[in-house]
Design a protein around this motif. Structure first.
Motif: not given
Ligand SMILES: [Zn+2]
Length: 191
Positions: A21-26, A55-60
């Motif tokens: 999981e992305c630590p910034d946006c989950g 790389r986060c697919v959500g927030c980039g």
């Molecule tokens: Zn993210």
């Protein structure tokens, strides 16, 4: 930056499966090349690592996946620094510790000074964690200095966590502290 397990094969499998999981946006982290390779120092000698970049697919946002035994911006592994902290608590001076670990005395002094400055914050953080995760938490024994109290709170929190999740016993107290602090145990901004 995100702290992950030491086993690179498992990290790769979890990353490919979209389980990190992305630590910034989950959101889901996807593989995104590699960070610069570096040589870290264990007690026994050098350890070569090349952390995965994701790389986060959500927030980039991009995140380097740092193995749990490594501290941010430190060449020496968490266990080496942990050994120095324990030696200091048992009364050894920086010079003796440096000789025992085969490290420059300035390096060891730097760890001790940095940790000493943060000791009260570290103690409070790990004491709270100890109480929160323990099934039947035992408060750390009162120690002479805030430095010693911080070290025993870290070990106590690890024991507490092991009592609830026995698999945590596979990592040392220092690696566990590294994981909860995201490698920032010696950083001035943590906790
Ligand atoms: Zn993210």
């Amino acid at each position: 930056m995100l702290t992950v397990e030491a086993d690179a094969v498992r990290v790769e499998a979890r990353l490919s499966a979209g389980e990190i999981e992305c630590p910034d946006c989950g959101g889901v982290l996807a593989p995104w090349g590699w960070a610069r390779g570096r040589v870290l120092r264990a007690e026994a000698g050098p350890v070569r690592v090349r952390p995965r970049r994701s790389r986060c697919v959500g927030c980039g946002g991009s995140h380097v996946l740092l193995p749990v035994f490594a501290l941010v911006r430190r060449v020496d592994l968490a266990d080496v620094v942990g050994a120095a902290l324990v030696a200091k608590v048992s009364g050894a001076g920086a010079r003796t510790i440096a000789e025992a670990l085969g490290r420059p005395v300035e390096t060891v002094r730097g760890w001790l000074r940095r940790f000493g400055r943060r000791a009260e914050h570290v103690r409070v953080y790990f004491t709270a964690l100890l109480v929160e995760v323990g099934i039947d938490p035992v408060p750390p024994a009162l120690a002479a200095s805030s430095f010693a109290q911080a070290v025993s709170a870290m070990v106590g929190a690890w024991k507490s966590a092991v009592s609830r999740w026995p698999q945590i016993g596979e990592v040392s107290p220092w690696q566990a502290a590294c994981a909860v602090s995201q490698g920032r145990l010696l950083s001035p901004s943590w906790p």
